[in-house]
Design a protein around this motif. Structure first.
Motif, PDB file in Angstrom:
ATOM      1  N   ARG A  19      74.127  23.260   9.741  1.00 34.31           N
ATOM      2  CA  ARG A  19      73.296  22.938   8.574  1.00 34.31           C
ATOM      3  C   ARG A  19      72.149  23.943   8.430  1.00 34.31           C
ATOM      4  N   GLU A  20      71.575  24.376   9.544  1.00 33.26           N
ATOM      5  CA  GLU A  20      70.504  25.375   9.485  1.00 33.26           C
ATOM      6  C   GLU A  20      71.035  26.708   8.952  1.00 33.26           C
ATOM      7  N   ILE A  21      72.233  27.083   9.378  1.00 35.00           N
ATOM      8  CA  ILE A  21      72.833  28.324   8.878  1.00 35.00           C
ATOM      9  C   ILE A  21      73.128  28.199   7.385  1.00 35.00           C
ATOM     10  N   LEU A  22      73.585  27.039   6.946  1.00 39.67           N
ATOM     11  CA  LEU A  22      73.835  26.833   5.517  1.00 39.67           C
ATOM     12  C   LEU A  22      72.549  26.983   4.714  1.00 39.67           C
ATOM     13  N   ALA A  23      71.436  26.501   5.253  1.00 41.22           N
ATOM     14  CA  ALA A  23      70.150  26.626   4.570  1.00 41.22           C
ATOM     15  C   ALA A  23      69.743  28.093   4.452  1.00 41.22           C
ATOM     16  N   ILE A  24      69.975  28.866   5.498  1.00 42.25           N
ATOM     17  CA  ILE A  24      69.658  30.300   5.455  1.00 42.25           C
ATOM     18  C   ILE A  24      70.547  30.999   4.438  1.00 42.25           C
ATOM     19  N   ALA A  25      71.823  30.635   4.415  1.00 41.17           N
ATOM     20  CA  ALA A  25      72.743  31.209   3.421  1.00 41.17           C
ATOM     21  C   ALA A  25      72.248  30.918   2.006  1.00 41.17           C
ATOM     22  N   ALA A  26      71.761  29.700   1.787  1.00 42.16           N
ATOM     23  CA  ALA A  26      71.240  29.326   0.468  1.00 42.16           C
ATOM     24  C   ALA A  26      69.989  30.144   0.133  1.00 42.16           C
ATOM     25  N   GLU A  27      69.097  30.318   1.103  1.00 42.49           N
ATOM     26  CA  GLU A  27      67.891  31.125   0.878  1.00 42.49           C
ATOM     27  C   GLU A  27      68.252  32.551   0.471  1.00 42.49           C
ATOM     28  N   ARG A  28      69.337  33.064   1.021  1.00 37.98           N
ATOM     29  CA  ARG A  28      69.789  34.427   0.735  1.00 37.98           C
ATOM     30  C   ARG A  28      70.648  34.496  -0.524  1.00 37.98           C
ATOM     31  N   GLY A  29      70.929  33.352  -1.129  1.00 38.38           N
ATOM     32  CA  GLY A  29      71.751  33.323  -2.333  1.00 38.38           C
ATOM     33  C   GLY A  29      73.231  33.521  -2.061  1.00 38.38           C
ATOM     34  N   LEU A  30      73.646  33.319  -0.814  1.00 42.31           N
ATOM     35  CA  LEU A  30      75.048  33.530  -0.450  1.00 42.31           C
ATOM     36  C   LEU A  30      75.940  32.330  -0.753  1.00 42.31           C
ATOM     37  N   ASP A  31      75.343  31.261  -1.244  1.00 38.67           N
ATOM     38  CA  ASP A  31      76.129  30.056  -1.534  1.00 38.67           C
ATOM     39  C   ASP A  31      76.366  29.862  -3.025  1.00 38.67           C
ATOM     40  N   THR A  32      75.999  30.838  -3.823  1.00 37.97           N
ATOM     41  CA  THR A  32      76.135  30.690  -5.263  1.00 37.97           C
ATOM     42  C   THR A  32      77.408  31.370  -5.768  1.00 37.97           C
ATOM     43  N   PRO A  33      78.050  30.763  -6.742  1.00 33.54           N
ATOM     44  CA  PRO A  33      79.253  31.360  -7.312  1.00 33.54           C
ATOM     45  C   PRO A  33      78.912  32.672  -8.025  1.00 33.54           C
ATOM     46  N   PRO A  34      79.802  33.631  -8.052  1.00 32.01           N
ATOM     47  CA  PRO A  34      81.052  33.589  -7.304  1.00 32.01           C
ATOM     48  C   PRO A  34      80.800  33.873  -5.829  1.00 32.01           C
ATOM     49  N   LEU A  35      81.340  33.010  -4.987  1.00 32.33           N
ATOM     50  CA  LEU A  35      81.165  33.150  -3.542  1.00 32.33           C
ATOM     51  C   LEU A  35      81.825  34.445  -3.078  1.00 32.33           C
ATOM     52  N   LYS A  36      81.110  35.192  -2.251  1.00 34.53           N
ATOM     53  CA  LYS A  36      81.616  36.467  -1.733  1.00 34.53           C
ATOM     54  C   LYS A  36      81.771  36.365  -0.225  1.00 34.53           C
ATOM     55  N   PRO A  37      82.960  35.936   0.232  1.00 37.44           N
ATOM     56  CA  PRO A  37      83.182  35.761   1.667  1.00 37.44           C
ATOM     57  C   PRO A  37      82.842  36.997   2.497  1.00 37.44           C
ATOM     58  N   ALA A  38      83.160  38.188   2.014  1.00 39.41           N
ATOM     59  CA  ALA A  38      82.889  39.406   2.787  1.00 39.41           C
ATOM     60  C   ALA A  38      81.396  39.562   3.055  1.00 39.41           C
ATOM     61  N   ALA A  39      80.568  39.234   2.073  1.00 39.36           N
ATOM     62  CA  ALA A  39      79.123  39.334   2.257  1.00 39.36           C
ATOM     63  C   ALA A  39      78.636  38.338   3.309  1.00 39.36           C
ATOM     64  N   ILE A  40      79.213  37.148   3.316  1.00 36.17           N
ATOM     65  CA  ILE A  40      78.845  36.132   4.301  1.00 36.17           C
ATOM     66  C   ILE A  40      79.301  36.562   5.689  1.00 36.17           C
ATOM     67  N   VAL A  41      80.528  37.055   5.796  1.00 34.27           N
ATOM     68  CA  VAL A  41      81.063  37.522   7.081  1.00 34.27           C
ATOM     69  C   VAL A  41      80.202  38.656   7.622  1.00 34.27           C
ATOM     70  N   ASP A  42      79.852  39.608   6.765  1.00 34.81           N
ATOM     71  CA  ASP A  42      79.025  40.734   7.206  1.00 34.81           C
ATOM     72  C   ASP A  42      77.654  40.264   7.677  1.00 34.81           C
ATOM     73  N   TRP A  43      77.034  39.367   6.932  1.00 38.40           N
ATOM     74  CA  TRP A  43      75.726  38.826   7.315  1.00 38.40           C
ATOM     75  C   TRP A  43      75.786  38.130   8.669  1.00 38.40           C
ATOM     76  N   LEU A  44      76.785  37.281   8.860  1.00 36.46           N
ATOM     77  CA  LEU A  44      76.893  36.543  10.124  1.00 36.46           C
ATOM     78  C   LEU A  44      77.199  37.466  11.298  1.00 36.46           C
ATOM     79  N   LYS A  45      77.963  38.512  11.055  1.00 35.68           N
ATOM     80  CA  LYS A  45      78.238  39.488  12.105  1.00 35.68           C
ATOM     81  C   LYS A  45      76.975  40.274  12.439  1.00 35.68           C
ATOM     82  N   ASP A  46      76.296  40.772  11.421  1.00 36.54           N
ATOM     83  CA  ASP A  46      75.110  41.605  11.631  1.00 36.54           C
ATOM     84  C   ASP A  46      73.952  40.834  12.254  1.00 36.54           C
TER      85      ASP A  46
END
Length: 100
Positions: A19-46
């Motif tokens: 849930r904390e990671i989801l909140a960070i994703a929302a702060e970064r705008g990564l949860d808004t359509p159109p969802l970009k899985p590659a951007a999320i994967v890159d962020w979580l890896k980095d």
């Protein structure tokens, strides 16, 4: 590994609940359509060193919420989950912990 086990492992690796990671994703705008899985994967890896499999589990939750398909619920395989509802608030507080 069950879907819930992926989320529990993510918590162990990052120190953050799903849930904390989801909140960070929302702060970064990564949860808004159109969802970009590659951007999320890159962020979580980095930022957290997560591999693609764990990152894609979070992509699924960002896209679909905490509900998963009944496909593996109650099966005997390694991907078996106890419920279609995933616990996002930390493994230690999961009321279903230890139940399988």
């Amino acid at each position: 590994m069950s879907f819930q086990a992926y989320l529990d492992t993510i918590e162990k690796k990052t120190g953050l609940t799903p849930r904390e990671i989801l909140a960070i994703a929302a702060e970064r705008g990564l949860d808004t359509p159109p969802l970009k899985p590659a951007a999320i994967v890159d962020w979580l890896k980095d930022d957290y060193g997560l591999g693609r499999g764990h990152a894609m589990a979070l992509v699924h939750v960002i896209k679909n919420g905490p509900t998963i398909s009944e496909k593996h619920v109650g099966t005997d395989g390694v991907h078996s989950d106890a419920s279609t509802e995933l616990w996002l608030d930390g493994a230690a507080s999961n009321p279903a912990a230890g139940q399988a």
